[in-house]
Design a protein around this motif. Structure first.
Motif, PDB file in Angstrom:
ATOM      1  N   GLN A   1       0.834  -1.198   0.000  1.00 36.64           N
ATOM      2  CA  GLN A   1       0.000   0.000   0.000  1.00 36.64           C
ATOM      3  C   GLN A   1       0.869   1.248   0.000  1.00 36.64           C
ATOM      4  O   GLN A   1       1.899   1.304   0.680  1.00 36.64           O
ATOM      5  CB  GLN A   1      -0.903   0.029   1.238  1.00 36.64           C
ATOM      6  CG  GLN A   1      -1.794   1.266   1.322  1.00 36.64           C
ATOM      7  CD  GLN A   1      -2.586   1.325   2.615  1.00 36.64           C
ATOM      8  OE1 GLN A   1      -2.396   0.505   3.514  1.00 36.64           O
ATOM      9  NE2 GLN A   1      -3.478   2.296   2.735  1.00 36.64           N
ATOM     10  N   LEU A   2       0.453   2.240  -0.774  1.00 39.09           N
ATOM     11  CA  LEU A   2       1.046   3.566  -0.721  1.00 39.09           C
ATOM     12  C   LEU A   2      -0.020   4.501  -0.165  1.00 39.09           C
ATOM     13  O   LEU A   2      -1.051   4.722  -0.797  1.00 39.09           O
ATOM     14  CB  LEU A   2       1.489   4.035  -2.113  1.00 39.09           C
ATOM     15  CG  LEU A   2       2.184   5.402  -2.169  1.00 39.09           C
ATOM     16  CD1 LEU A   2       3.569   5.327  -1.510  1.00 39.09           C
ATOM     17  CD2 LEU A   2       2.319   5.877  -3.613  1.00 39.09           C
ATOM     18  N   ALA A   3       0.197   5.025   1.045  1.00 40.91           N
ATOM     19  CA  ALA A   3      -0.776   5.902   1.697  1.00 40.91           C
ATOM     20  C   ALA A   3      -0.373   7.350   1.467  1.00 40.91           C
ATOM     21  O   ALA A   3       0.766   7.731   1.765  1.00 40.91           O
ATOM     22  CB  ALA A   3      -0.849   5.593   3.189  1.00 40.91           C
ATOM     23  N   TRP A   4      -1.312   8.159   0.983  1.00 43.45           N
ATOM     24  CA  TRP A   4      -1.008   9.550   0.624  1.00 43.45           C
ATOM     25  C   TRP A   4      -2.197  10.428   0.976  1.00 43.45           C
ATOM     26  O   TRP A   4      -3.361  10.039   0.789  1.00 43.45           O
ATOM     27  CB  TRP A   4      -0.712   9.632  -0.870  1.00 43.45           C
ATOM     28  CG  TRP A   4      -0.542  11.029  -1.397  1.00 43.45           C
ATOM     29  CD1 TRP A   4       0.377  11.958  -0.979  1.00 43.45           C
ATOM     30  CD2 TRP A   4      -1.312  11.665  -2.416  1.00 43.45           C
ATOM     31  NE1 TRP A   4       0.233  13.130  -1.686  1.00 43.45           N
ATOM     32  CE2 TRP A   4      -0.800  12.980  -2.577  1.00 43.45           C
ATOM     33  CE3 TRP A   4      -2.373  11.254  -3.213  1.00 43.45           C
ATOM     34  CZ2 TRP A   4      -1.322  13.878  -3.501  1.00 43.45           C
ATOM     35  CZ3 TRP A   4      -2.901  12.145  -4.135  1.00 43.45           C
ATOM     36  CH2 TRP A   4      -2.368  13.443  -4.281  1.00 43.45           C
TER      37      TRP A   4
ATOM     38  N   PRO B   1       0.687  16.445   2.167  1.00 45.97           N
ATOM     39  CA  PRO B   1       0.601  16.042   0.751  1.00 45.97           C
ATOM     40  C   PRO B   1       1.925  15.824   0.028  1.00 45.97           C
ATOM     41  O   PRO B   1       1.969  14.990  -0.884  1.00 45.97           O
ATOM     42  CB  PRO B   1      -0.212  17.186   0.127  1.00 45.97           C
ATOM     43  CG  PRO B   1      -1.117  17.611   1.231  1.00 45.97           C
ATOM     44  CD  PRO B   1      -0.262  17.541   2.473  1.00 45.97           C
ATOM     45  N   PRO B   2       3.042  16.505   0.373  1.00 47.28           N
ATOM     46  CA  PRO B   2       4.284  16.219  -0.359  1.00 47.28           C
ATOM     47  C   PRO B   2       4.936  14.882  -0.017  1.00 47.28           C
ATOM     48  O   PRO B   2       5.949  14.536  -0.614  1.00 47.28           O
ATOM     49  CB  PRO B   2       5.211  17.375   0.055  1.00 47.28           C
ATOM     50  CG  PRO B   2       4.307  18.436   0.570  1.00 47.28           C
ATOM     51  CD  PRO B   2       3.185  17.711   1.214  1.00 47.28           C
ATOM     52  N   ARG B   3       4.364  14.132   0.935  1.00 47.59           N
ATOM     53  CA  ARG B   3       4.966  12.857   1.323  1.00 47.59           C
ATOM     54  C   ARG B   3       3.926  11.755   1.319  1.00 47.59           C
ATOM     55  O   ARG B   3       2.745  11.992   1.549  1.00 47.59           O
ATOM     56  CB  ARG B   3       5.575  12.956   2.726  1.00 47.59           C
ATOM     57  CG  ARG B   3       6.748  13.911   2.793  1.00 47.59           C
ATOM     58  CD  ARG B   3       7.434  13.858   4.139  1.00 47.59           C
ATOM     59  NE  ARG B   3       8.648  14.674   4.103  1.00 47.59           N
ATOM     60  CZ  ARG B   3       9.756  14.387   4.755  1.00 47.59           C
ATOM     61  NH1 ARG B   3       9.820  13.321   5.504  1.00 47.59           N
ATOM     62  NH2 ARG B   3      10.810  15.167   4.667  1.00 47.59           N
ATOM     63  N   ALA B   4       4.389  10.540   1.047  1.00 43.35           N
ATOM     64  CA  ALA B   4       3.529   9.361   1.113  1.00 43.35           C
ATOM     65  C   ALA B   4       4.310   8.253   1.816  1.00 43.35           C
ATOM     66  O   ALA B   4       5.539   8.343   1.957  1.00 43.35           O
ATOM     67  CB  ALA B   4       3.104   8.923  -0.286  1.00 43.35           C
ATOM     68  N   LEU B   5       3.616   7.230   2.260  1.00 38.10           N
ATOM     69  CA  LEU B   5       4.272   6.134   2.968  1.00 38.10           C
ATOM     70  C   LEU B   5       3.990   4.819   2.264  1.00 38.10           C
ATOM     71  O   LEU B   5       2.835   4.437   2.065  1.00 38.10           O
ATOM     72  CB  LEU B   5       3.792   6.059   4.416  1.00 38.10           C
ATOM     73  CG  LEU B   5       4.496   5.007   5.287  1.00 38.10           C
ATOM     74  CD1 LEU B   5       5.963   5.414   5.537  1.00 38.10           C
ATOM     75  CD2 LEU B   5       3.772   4.814   6.616  1.00 38.10           C
ATOM     76  N   TRP B   6       5.071   4.134   1.891  1.00 35.33           N
ATOM     77  CA  TRP B   6       4.968   2.789   1.323  1.00 35.33           C
ATOM     78  C   TRP B   6       4.880   1.806   2.493  1.00 35.33           C
ATOM     79  O   TRP B   6       5.754   1.764   3.360  1.00 35.33           O
ATOM     80  CB  TRP B   6       6.187   2.478   0.467  1.00 35.33           C
ATOM     81  CG  TRP B   6       6.188   1.105  -0.141  1.00 35.33           C
ATOM     82  CD1 TRP B   6       6.738  -0.024   0.390  1.00 35.33           C
ATOM     83  CD2 TRP B   6       5.621   0.717  -1.398  1.00 35.33           C
ATOM     84  NE1 TRP B   6       6.554  -1.096  -0.450  1.00 35.33           N
ATOM     85  CE2 TRP B   6       5.864  -0.670  -1.564  1.00 35.33           C
ATOM     86  CE3 TRP B   6       4.942   1.405  -2.401  1.00 35.33           C
ATOM     87  CZ2 TRP B   6       5.453  -1.370  -2.689  1.00 35.33           C
ATOM     88  CZ3 TRP B   6       4.529   0.697  -3.526  1.00 35.33           C
ATOM     89  CH2 TRP B   6       4.784  -0.667  -3.660  1.00 35.33           C
TER      90      TRP B   6
ATOM     91  N   GLU C   1      10.349  -2.559   5.128  1.00 33.38           N
ATOM     92  CA  GLU C   1       9.866  -1.727   6.234  1.00 33.38           C
ATOM     93  C   GLU C   1       9.108  -0.527   5.655  1.00 33.38           C
ATOM     94  O   GLU C   1       9.332  -0.144   4.500  1.00 33.38           O
ATOM     95  CB  GLU C   1      11.044  -1.221   7.083  1.00 33.38           C
ATOM     96  CG  GLU C   1      11.885  -2.321   7.716  1.00 33.38           C
ATOM     97  CD  GLU C   1      11.134  -3.077   8.787  1.00 33.38           C
ATOM     98  OE1 GLU C   1      10.165  -2.497   9.353  1.00 33.38           O
ATOM     99  OE2 GLU C   1      11.488  -4.239   9.071  1.00 33.38           O
ATOM    100  N   PRO C   2       8.198   0.069   6.434  1.00 28.14           N
ATOM    101  CA  PRO C   2       7.532   1.287   5.952  1.00 28.14           C
ATOM    102  C   PRO C   2       8.563   2.320   5.509  1.00 28.14           C
ATOM    103  O   PRO C   2       9.553   2.561   6.200  1.00 28.14           O
ATOM    104  CB  PRO C   2       6.744   1.759   7.181  1.00 28.14           C
ATOM    105  CG  PRO C   2       6.494   0.505   7.963  1.00 28.14           C
ATOM    106  CD  PRO C   2       7.729  -0.326   7.779  1.00 28.14           C
ATOM    107  N   THR C   3       8.328   2.926   4.353  1.00 24.06           N
ATOM    108  CA  THR C   3       9.311   3.834   3.755  1.00 24.06           C
ATOM    109  C   THR C   3       8.614   5.092   3.250  1.00 24.06           C
ATOM    110  O   THR C   3       7.672   5.013   2.451  1.00 24.06           O
ATOM    111  CB  THR C   3      10.031   3.134   2.576  1.00 24.06           C
ATOM    112  OG1 THR C   3      10.666   1.951   3.057  1.00 24.06           O
ATOM    113  CG2 THR C   3      11.070   4.053   1.956  1.00 24.06           C
ATOM    114  N   VAL C   4       9.067   6.249   3.718  1.00 24.64           N
ATOM    115  CA  VAL C   4       8.512   7.518   3.255  1.00 24.64           C
ATOM    116  C   VAL C   4       9.079   7.839   1.878  1.00 24.64           C
ATOM    117  O   VAL C   4      10.284   7.688   1.632  1.00 24.64           O
ATOM    118  CB  VAL C   4       8.856   8.651   4.238  1.00 24.64           C
ATOM    119  CG1 VAL C   4       8.375   9.999   3.698  1.00 24.64           C
ATOM    120  CG2 VAL C   4       8.225   8.385   5.597  1.00 24.64           C
ATOM    121  N   VAL C   5       8.202   8.275   0.966  1.00 24.31           N
ATOM    122  CA  VAL C   5       8.614   8.631  -0.390  1.00 24.31           C
ATOM    123  C   VAL C   5       8.082  10.022  -0.726  1.00 24.31           C
ATOM    124  O   VAL C   5       7.140  10.521  -0.109  1.00 24.31           O
ATOM    125  CB  VAL C   5       8.107   7.613  -1.435  1.00 24.31           C
ATOM    126  CG1 VAL C   5       8.673   6.225  -1.157  1.00 24.31           C
ATOM    127  CG2 VAL C   5       6.581   7.576  -1.451  1.00 24.31           C
TER     128      VAL C   5
END
Length: 255
Positions: free
Chosen positions: A40-43, A62-67, A100-104
């Protein structure tokens, strides 16, 4: 009181490797602990999301999302109205190997691709190109999550919940003990045993977590400092830098 909803999302039939769902979140909405069989990519298309995994929380403007890798148990909440856009990616054939959860970075191009994939007008071929390009564009950002374990003992829990409601509360542990029916010494022992952190460090983590949500919403640093219990902006900035490695103004930069 927070609304609590169990999130249960599936990948719709007939789509490619990616599906996109949008969820309107009112103030204090929470999708409680759950997991997905797909990545999941949460944004946050608008507003700010807080995604928790265990005791760690990532605050996402909004400029960041979490994988979030498949199978990771997580919860999502919004302290203010927000629009959550979730991208679900089948594990099979996905070349992203983050475990692991990764911020993108949710760059303007990434956002445009999310909009295309969320719509129904794109052809199968266009969707395929957009899916591949989206996954190629996801770039990790150096971000430190804030860890905040909650104590289980009801006396320490009452103190923790009081501070969650008002991070600027400056009472000492001995003074807080009056609402918990325990001495300051007992509470200090409980916080260390049940959260793994001395009370002072635990309270700092709580304040940093609250501060991140205010900062992500665009609140000025001086106002944030007051809201989370610091005597002034300079003291807050110094504490923020010690905990998260950068000044508040740089934390969300580079997105």
């Amino acid at each position: 009181m927070s609304q609590t909803r169990q999130a249960s999302y599936g990948l719709p039939a007939g789509v490619g490797a990616i599906a996109v769902g949008s969820f309107e979140m009112t103030s204090a909405t929470r999708f409680d602990w759950h997991r997905h069989p797909m990545h999941q990519l949460a944004w946050a298309a608008s507003g700010v999301l807080a995604v928790s995994v265990g005791a760690s929380t990532w605050v996402l403007p909004p400029p960041r999302a979490l994988w979030i890798p498949a199978g990771i148990v997580h919860a999502v909440e919004a302290s203010r109205p927000a629009t959550m856009r979730s991208v679900y990616v089948r594990k099979r054939g996905c070349e992203i190997g983050w475990t692991e959860p990764t911020v993108v970075a949710a760059t303007p191009l990434v956002r445009e691709l999310l909009g295309l994939l969320a719509g129904a007008g794109a052809s199968k071929r266009a969707r395929g190109h957009a899916e591949r390009l989206l996954l190629e564009l996801l770039q990790p950002l150096a971000t430190t999550p804030v860890a905040l374990d909650m104590p289980g003992d009801p006396r320490a829990r009452r103190v923790a919940e009081a501070l969650l409601a008002d991070p600027a509360d400056a009472r000492t542990l001995a003074q807080l003990g009056r609402i918990a029916g325990a001495s300051g010494r007992t509470l200090a022992r409980l916080f260390l045993a049940e959260t793994g952190a001395p009370f002072g460090q635990w309270r700092t983590h709580l304040r940093m977590r609250a501060a991140l949500e205010h900062l992500a919403a665009g609140t000025p640093v001086a106002v944030v400092a007051e809201r989370v219990g610091y005597a002034g902006a300079s003291a807050f900035v110094a504490a923020f830098r010690r905990q998260l490695g950068v000044a508040p103004g740089a934390y969300f930069a580079g997105c």
